[in-house]
Design a protein around this motif. Structure first.
Motif, PDB file in Angstrom:
ATOM      1  N   LEU A  98      21.003  19.940  27.722  1.00 41.67           N
ATOM      2  CA  LEU A  98      21.309  18.654  27.774  1.00 41.67           C
ATOM      3  C   LEU A  98      21.789  18.145  26.395  1.00 41.67           C
ATOM      4  CD1 LEU A  98      21.700  15.854  29.248  1.00 41.67           C
ATOM      5  CD2 LEU A  98      19.286  15.392  28.393  1.00 41.67           C
ATOM      6  N   VAL A  99      20.965  18.680  25.432  1.00 42.15           N
ATOM      7  CA  VAL A  99      20.904  18.173  23.774  1.00 42.15           C
ATOM      8  C   VAL A  99      22.438  18.985  23.104  1.00 42.15           C
ATOM      9  CG1 VAL A  99      20.218  18.669  21.622  1.00 42.15           C
ATOM     10  CG2 VAL A  99      18.933  17.735  23.607  1.00 42.15           C
ATOM     11  N   TRP A 100      22.487  20.364  23.739  1.00 42.62           N
ATOM     12  CA  TRP A 100      23.465  21.204  22.873  1.00 42.62           C
ATOM     13  C   TRP A 100      24.669  21.595  23.764  1.00 42.62           C
ATOM     14  CZ3 TRP A 100      23.261  21.544  17.956  1.00 42.62           C
ATOM     15  CH2 TRP A 100      21.787  21.426  17.495  1.00 42.62           C
ATOM     16  N   PHE A 101      24.894  20.801  24.983  1.00 39.93           N
ATOM     17  CA  PHE A 101      25.911  21.186  25.966  1.00 39.93           C
ATOM     18  C   PHE A 101      27.204  21.077  25.358  1.00 39.93           C
ATOM     19  CE2 PHE A 101      28.947  19.843  29.282  1.00 39.93           C
ATOM     20  CZ  PHE A 101      28.974  20.867  30.030  1.00 39.93           C
ATOM     21  N   PRO A 102      27.417  20.059  24.436  1.00 39.44           N
ATOM     22  CA  PRO A 102      28.952  20.026  24.090  1.00 39.44           C
ATOM     23  C   PRO A 102      29.501  21.393  23.105  1.00 39.44           C
ATOM     24  CG  PRO A 102      27.838  17.803  23.662  1.00 39.44           C
ATOM     25  CD  PRO A 102      26.901  18.746  24.115  1.00 39.44           C
ATOM     26  N   LEU A 103      28.572  22.031  22.552  1.00 43.31           N
ATOM     27  CA  LEU A 103      28.663  23.131  21.708  1.00 43.31           C
ATOM     28  C   LEU A 103      28.400  24.329  22.827  1.00 43.31           C
ATOM     29  CD1 LEU A 103      26.805  22.082  18.417  1.00 43.31           C
ATOM     30  CD2 LEU A 103      29.151  22.685  18.694  1.00 43.31           C
ATOM     31  N   ILE A 104      27.636  24.292  23.784  1.00 43.36           N
ATOM     32  CA  ILE A 104      27.535  25.397  24.590  1.00 43.36           C
ATOM     33  C   ILE A 104      28.575  25.476  25.554  1.00 43.36           C
ATOM     34  CG2 ILE A 104      26.440  26.233  26.751  1.00 43.36           C
ATOM     35  CD1 ILE A 104      23.646  25.154  25.596  1.00 43.36           C
ATOM     36  N   SER A 105      29.170  24.514  25.796  1.00 39.60           N
ATOM     37  CA  SER A 105      30.406  24.324  26.495  1.00 39.60           C
ATOM     38  C   SER A 105      31.858  24.611  25.802  1.00 39.60           C
ATOM     39  CB  SER A 105      30.553  23.091  27.541  1.00 39.60           C
ATOM     40  OG  SER A 105      31.022  21.987  26.579  1.00 39.60           O
ATOM     41  N   GLY A 106      31.710  24.539  24.367  1.00 40.55           N
ATOM     42  CA  GLY A 106      32.971  24.736  23.673  1.00 40.55           C
ATOM     43  C   GLY A 106      33.823  23.738  23.639  1.00 40.55           C
ATOM     44  N   ARG A 107      33.397  22.338  24.137  1.00 44.11           N
ATOM     45  CA  ARG A 107      34.371  21.336  24.300  1.00 44.11           C
ATOM     46  C   ARG A 107      34.608  20.743  22.775  1.00 44.11           C
ATOM     47  NH1 ARG A 107      32.989  17.368  28.838  1.00 44.11           N
ATOM     48  NH2 ARG A 107      35.049  16.975  28.583  1.00 44.11           N
ATOM     49  N   PRO A 120      31.463  27.609  15.664  1.00 41.21           N
ATOM     50  CA  PRO A 120      30.738  27.144  16.934  1.00 41.21           C
ATOM     51  C   PRO A 120      30.533  28.163  18.021  1.00 41.21           C
ATOM     52  CG  PRO A 120      33.233  26.421  17.032  1.00 41.21           C
ATOM     53  CD  PRO A 120      32.906  27.237  15.899  1.00 41.21           C
ATOM     54  N   ASP A 121      30.853  29.496  17.671  1.00 39.57           N
ATOM     55  CA  ASP A 121      30.608  30.457  18.476  1.00 39.57           C
ATOM     56  C   ASP A 121      29.032  31.129  18.493  1.00 39.57           C
ATOM     57  OD1 ASP A 121      33.542  30.738  18.994  1.00 39.57           O
ATOM     58  OD2 ASP A 121      33.699  32.187  17.381  1.00 39.57           O
ATOM     59  N   PHE A 123      26.659  29.634  20.625  1.00 39.48           N
ATOM     60  CA  PHE A 123      25.927  28.637  21.242  1.00 39.48           C
ATOM     61  C   PHE A 123      25.439  28.836  22.616  1.00 39.48           C
ATOM     62  CE2 PHE A 123      26.915  26.307  17.665  1.00 39.48           C
ATOM     63  CZ  PHE A 123      25.754  25.351  17.440  1.00 39.48           C
ATOM     64  N   LEU A 124      26.102  29.532  23.541  1.00 38.09           N
ATOM     65  CA  LEU A 124      25.922  29.955  24.921  1.00 38.09           C
ATOM     66  C   LEU A 124      25.027  30.959  24.967  1.00 38.09           C
ATOM     67  CD1 LEU A 124      26.494  29.727  27.807  1.00 38.09           C
ATOM     68  CD2 LEU A 124      28.345  31.072  27.834  1.00 38.09           C
ATOM     69  N   ALA A 125      25.603  31.913  24.171  1.00 37.31           N
ATOM     70  CA  ALA A 125      24.449  33.267  24.091  1.00 37.31           C
ATOM     71  C   ALA A 125      23.161  32.692  23.490  1.00 37.31           C
ATOM     72  CB  ALA A 125      25.022  34.137  23.144  1.00 37.31           C
ATOM     73  N   ARG A 126      22.942  31.976  22.630  1.00 34.57           N
ATOM     74  CA  ARG A 126      21.564  31.553  22.004  1.00 34.57           C
ATOM     75  C   ARG A 126      20.833  30.935  22.843  1.00 34.57           C
ATOM     76  NH1 ARG A 126      24.582  29.501  16.850  1.00 34.57           N
ATOM     77  NH2 ARG A 126      25.003  31.536  15.934  1.00 34.57           N
ATOM     78  N   TRP A 127      21.659  29.945  23.705  1.00 34.45           N
ATOM     79  CA  TRP A 127      20.975  29.248  24.597  1.00 34.45           C
ATOM     80  C   TRP A 127      20.328  30.340  25.841  1.00 34.45           C
ATOM     81  CZ3 TRP A 127      22.261  28.251  29.854  1.00 34.45           C
ATOM     82  CH2 TRP A 127      21.511  27.361  30.638  1.00 34.45           C
TER      83      TRP A 127
END
Length: 165
Positions: A98-107, A120-121, A123-127
């Protein structure tokens, strides 16, 4: 006997420090609200209403169904107390998403790069890695707890005197 006078006031509101802290909290929330609503009050109000509707009509039923599924699966095994080993990492993982969704989604990748100068690359892998570690650690704790319970049960069985026939 009911307290009277200052004792009654103290019982109702707590200590003067608690009252001061509560007043400061309200002042800070009021200041933040005024600053937040100063520029785009309609957008902020729309965001709050949309978030409430999304949560109450979509997310709450979704994670209630998922929780019931976990409870039923654990109940079939006979270990409903083990559901916390799924609930806690799922809650932390969901909060991080929820907190990092904008960066995880790349939006907001371009905006993030322009403001911070960082890539910004990843964030998905780290999450995903953090989520895997949370669930792995929880599974490890669950296994250790079950082993400890089995040892205690064996000791209690060995220490018990034989049944009289």
């Amino acid at each position: 006997m009911r307290p009277t006078g200052p004792a009654r006031l103290r019982a109702a509101v707590g200590s003067p420090f608690q009252l001061l802290l509560l007043a400061c909290t309200f002042a800070l929330a009021g200041y933040a609200g005024v600053r937040l609503l100063a520029e785009d009050w309609f957008g902020v109000a729309l965001w709050f209403v949309g978030a409430a509707v999304l949560h109450d009509l979509v997310l709450l039923p979704l994670y209630a169904v998922l929780d019931r599924t976990v409870v039923r699966a654990a109940g079939a095994v006979g270990r409903q107390e083990l559901t916390l080993y799924v609930r806690v990492p799922a809650a932390f993982s969901g909060l991080l998403l929820l907190v990092w969704f904008p960066l995880i989604s790349g939006r907001v990748a371009d905006r993030y790069r322009s403001f911070t100068g960082l890539s910004p690359d990843g964030f998905l892998a780290r999450w995903l890695l953090i989520t895997a570690l949370l669930f792995g650690g929880s599974a490890l704790l669950m296994v250790l707890r079950l082993r400890l319970q089995r040892r205690r049960l064996r000791r209690a069985t060995k220490d018990r005197p034989p049944a009289v026939h």
